[in-house]
Design a protein around this motif. Structure first.
Motif, PDB file in Angstrom:
ATOM      1  N   UNK A 122       0.872  -1.235   0.019  1.00  0.00           N
ATOM      2  CA  UNK A 122       0.221  -0.087   0.026  1.00  0.00           C
ATOM      3  C   UNK A 122       0.782   1.455  -0.010  1.00  0.00           C
ATOM      4  N   UNK A 123       2.076   1.235  -0.647  1.00  0.00           N
ATOM      5  CA  UNK A 123       3.142   2.326  -0.798  1.00  0.00           C
ATOM      6  C   UNK A 123       2.580   2.947  -2.126  1.00  0.00           C
ATOM      7  N   UNK A 124       1.630   4.254  -1.887  1.00  0.00           N
ATOM      8  CA  UNK A 124       1.236   4.900  -3.129  1.00  0.00           C
ATOM      9  C   UNK A 124       2.467   5.346  -3.919  1.00  0.00           C
ATOM     10  N   UNK A 125       3.454   5.454  -3.419  1.00  0.00           N
ATOM     11  CA  UNK A 125       4.547   5.862  -4.690  1.00  0.00           C
ATOM     12  C   UNK A 125       4.655   4.886  -5.724  1.00  0.00           C
ATOM     13  N   UNK A 126       4.639   3.806  -5.397  1.00  0.00           N
ATOM     14  CA  UNK A 126       4.585   2.486  -6.009  1.00  0.00           C
ATOM     15  C   UNK A 126       3.646   2.325  -7.230  1.00  0.00           C
ATOM     16  N   UNK A 127       2.705   3.372  -6.913  1.00  0.00           N
ATOM     17  CA  UNK A 127       1.410   3.436  -7.977  1.00  0.00           C
ATOM     18  C   UNK A 127       1.202   4.243  -8.843  1.00  0.00           C
ATOM     19  N   UNK A 128       2.090   5.766  -8.454  1.00  0.00           N
ATOM     20  CA  UNK A 128       2.129   6.775  -9.075  1.00  0.00           C
ATOM     21  C   UNK A 128       2.310   6.730 -10.727  1.00  0.00           C
ATOM     22  N   UNK A 129       3.420   6.067 -11.152  1.00  0.00           N
ATOM     23  CA  UNK A 129       3.616   6.236 -12.591  1.00  0.00           C
ATOM     24  C   UNK A 129       2.827   5.214 -13.591  1.00  0.00           C
ATOM     25  N   UNK A 130       2.059   4.126 -12.766  1.00  0.00           N
ATOM     26  CA  UNK A 130       1.134   3.348 -13.544  1.00  0.00           C
ATOM     27  C   UNK A 130      -0.241   4.198 -13.610  1.00  0.00           C
ATOM     28  N   UNK A 131      -0.662   5.048 -12.813  1.00  0.00           N
ATOM     29  CA  UNK A 131      -1.900   5.650 -12.580  1.00  0.00           C
ATOM     30  C   UNK A 131      -1.601   6.914 -13.822  1.00  0.00           C
ATOM     31  N   UNK A 132      -0.478   7.388 -13.944  1.00  0.00           N
ATOM     32  CA  UNK A 132      -0.279   8.560 -14.885  1.00  0.00           C
ATOM     33  C   UNK A 132      -0.311   8.048 -16.200  1.00  0.00           C
ATOM     34  N   UNK A 133       0.538   6.690 -16.432  1.00  0.00           N
ATOM     35  CA  UNK A 133       0.658   6.153 -17.943  1.00  0.00           C
ATOM     36  C   UNK A 133      -0.833   5.523 -18.335  1.00  0.00           C
ATOM     37  N   UNK A 134      -1.431   4.968 -17.488  1.00  0.00           N
ATOM     38  CA  UNK A 134      -2.827   4.421 -17.711  1.00  0.00           C
ATOM     39  C   UNK A 134      -3.736   5.457 -18.373  1.00  0.00           C
ATOM     40  N   UNK A 135      -3.841   6.611 -17.555  1.00  0.00           N
ATOM     41  CA  UNK A 135      -4.729   7.839 -17.858  1.00  0.00           C
ATOM     42  C   UNK A 135      -4.211   8.466 -19.367  1.00  0.00           C
ATOM     43  N   UNK A 136      -2.804   8.530 -19.251  1.00  0.00           N
ATOM     44  CA  UNK A 136      -2.289   9.210 -20.463  1.00  0.00           C
ATOM     45  C   UNK A 136      -2.866   8.723 -21.730  1.00  0.00           C
ATOM     46  N   UNK A 137      -2.978   7.249 -21.711  1.00  0.00           N
ATOM     47  CA  UNK A 137      -3.400   6.467 -22.697  1.00  0.00           C
ATOM     48  C   UNK A 137      -4.748   6.260 -22.953  1.00  0.00           C
ATOM     49  N   UNK A 138      -5.535   6.922 -22.184  1.00  0.00           N
ATOM     50  CA  UNK A 138      -6.908   6.844 -22.298  1.00  0.00           C
ATOM     51  C   UNK A 138      -7.735   5.728 -21.473  1.00  0.00           C
TER      52      UNK A 138
END
Length: 567
Positions: A122-138
């Motif tokens: 549950x370390x949110x820093x480990x989730x940030x990049x995936x959240x960003x890239x998923x949303x960037x690609x729609x």
């Protein structure tokens, strides 16, 4: 206006992974895909988790081809979803952003509408990049908070803690802990918040309270994901619905229950009684369920439960009066916060439908079923099966020493393996942690991220050789080799970006899979060359036979025609 709730169907990913070790072949999936087109689930989880690794390893199938077939097999009414471990994606090691970006970009472009993202700590820093890239690609970011419970310490340890002789942590995993994590994820861009209870440990009372609080404090849709192993699943999902959940995760009946999630059919009956619309085409579900029974019979070698539910068609059913009363009573108990009564009614309902009974051992141990069976297997291999209760006593201490990681993949296995190592050390007259796994060392060191509870620096020094928390340095990441294969005319092992990603994420498994794939292609090419050569030779023979059949005068005329045309 009739209330609506959305259903995420897990049958083709988490359902078959939980119950049959992800052994469904593409041929078996193709049997049910046409029926899913009309099922109208809000979402269907079809990819991620163990799927990419397992189907290459055991079925010799291409994960990207499977996703392509899912994309063409579902209607646009159903969103396709996948599961990813954030920065770790599918393995144990964290990946640099270029690998995370490539994977999520291609997954979304290949048909994934919703990526469920979680981190084992549950370390949110480990989730940030995936959240960003998923949303960037729609794509939509479904951000999951891993549900877990505080470790249980026996009374003697609590007494020692009271007198300062043993360090006992405060309660960490409270309802407020999960709500706070959810609020932080919403700020990071989460489109959905999921309480992800892989071990099935969330009891009905916590499910009710947590759902209520999340609905008050978080604006995005709330989803509950849980399993049935300890017996809480059905009651906890019902409580979540009653208290305002927007989405719930279910599995179609013949794959449901036991280690998997609750059956859609039982949730549908509850919703019908509460006048809640799921929007699902029940005729299609009935047809899928019939097909799944036959497929499950084909998967019997991997079916540990081997306990089929009764024949039941949700599109056309009637229930005995006593079972109807159980459903009605469960709803009333849920609305009245009578959680014990609710549980017992749900157990009776599941008993009528012939689902596996609650696993009391897993329930008492408060650990995932997979972790439980893995520890048993380890002890058996070491000829120490009689030490299992001792391992269960040691698990809370091993978990506390490593910062109280939630017991989900992969940390559940890391903690479980280390607890067995400790008991084996003890049996040999050695101190705990005389033998440590690489993964446990990395967990304590900080390689996997920040743990919910601080690791004692002195313990970190003892285990990892440093007092300082040391995150994984992605700058040291070395990209996997993509060699040429001289035996196949120097073709590259991975021929495109999709295959290169398989090499990055599953180096050993993908290397073997891709080599077999190149070999098949090479043999096919050689066979095609032979066929072309045979066709050319046949044409030459036919022309020769035609020429030989001509008269001498016709042959001379052909020769003169050729000379004339050339001139």
């Amino acid at each position: 206006m009739k209330r609506k709730i959305l259903i995420r169907d897990l049958t083709l990913r988490d359902g078959q992974q939980s119950s049959f070790a992800t052994r469904m072949t593409q041929k078996e999936i193709d049997e049910v895909l046409p029926l899913y087109k009309d099922a109208d689930f809000y979402a269907a989880e079809v990819w991620g988790g163990a799927v990419p690794d397992s189907i290459m390893r055991f079925l010799n199938e291409d994960p990207w081809d499977r996703l392509d077939k899912f994309k063409s097999g579902f209607s646009n009414k159903t969103k396709l979803t996948a599961l990813s471990r954030g920065r770790n994606l599918f393995g144990y090691n964290p990946y640099p952003d270029d690998v995370i970006e490539g994977f999520n970009r291609i997954a979304v472009k290949s048909g994934i509408d919703i990526m469920r993202i979680f981190d084992a700590l549950n370390d949110l820093n480990n989730m940030k990049s995936t959240i960003k890239f998923v949303k960037q690609n729609g794509g939509m970011a479904d951000c999951a908070v891993c549900y877990t419970v505080d470790p249980y310490f026996p009374f003697k340890d609590k007494v020692k803690g009271f007198f300062g002789l043993k360090k006992i942590p405060p309660k960490i995993f409270t309802v407020d802990y999960f709500v706070q994590k959810s609020k932080e994820l919403e700020k990071l861009g989460a489109d959905i918040i999921t309480i992800k209870d892989m071990a099935g440990l969330i009891p009905p009372d916590v499910s009710a309270e947590l759902t209520r609080k999340l609905k008050k404090e978080v604006k995005v849709p709330i989803d509950l994901h849980t399993h049935c192993t300890p017996g809480f699943g059905l009651a906890s999902v019902l409580n979540s619905i009653v208290n305002g959940a927007d989405i719930v995760d279910t599995v179609i009946m013949n794959y449901a229950g036991g280690p998997a999630a609750p059956a859609f059919e039982l949730i549908q009956i509850f919703c019908e009684k509460m006048k809640i619309d799921t929007g699902v085409n029940l005729n299609a579900v009935g047809a899928i369920n019939k097909k799944l029974k036959g497929i499950r019979e084909e998967l019997s070698d991997f079916d540990e439960m081997k306990k089929f539910p009764i024949e039941f068609d949700i599109s056309n059913y009637s229930l005995p009066d006593n079972i109807n009363k159980l459903f009605n009573g469960a709803i009333e108990a849920s609305k009245s916060n009578k959680h014990s009564e609710l549980l017992h009614r749900c157990w009776e309902i599941e008993k009528y439908f012939n689902f596996p009974e609650p696993d009391e051992k897993v329930k008492m141990a408060q650990i995932p079923g997979g972790m439980y069976t893995n520890m048993l297997a380890q002890l058996k291999q070491a000829n120490l099966s009689d030490k299992f209760n001792r391992v269960l006593e040691v698990v809370p201490q091993v978990r506390l020493d490593s910062g109280l990681p939630p017991l989900v993949t992969p940390t559940s296995q890391i903690v479980g393996v280390q607890a067995v190592y400790c008991v084996i050390d003890e049996a040999k007259g050695k101190p705990f942690y005389d033998n440590t796994s690489t993964q446990y060392v990395n967990l304590v060191k900080g390689v996997y991220g920040k743990t919910p509870y601080p690791v004692n620096p002195a313990f970190r020094q003892k285990i990892a050789g440093t007092k300082k928390e040391t995150p994984y340095d992605v700058s040291k990441y070395k990209k996997q080799d993509n060699p040429s294969l001289p035996e196949f005319e120097d073709v590259k092992l991975a021929k495109n970006e999709k295959e290169e990603l398989l090499l990055e994420l599953f180096p050993a498994v993908a290397a073997g899979f891709l080599k077999r794939k190149r070999e098949v292609e090479y043999k096919k090419m050689l066979a095609e060359i032979e066929v072309e050569k045979e066709i050319r030779m046949r044409m030459i023979r036919e022309e020769q036979e035609k020429y030989n059949a001509l008269s001498e005068q016709e042959k001379q005329d052909m020769l003169l025609d050729g000379l004339y045309n050339n001139w």
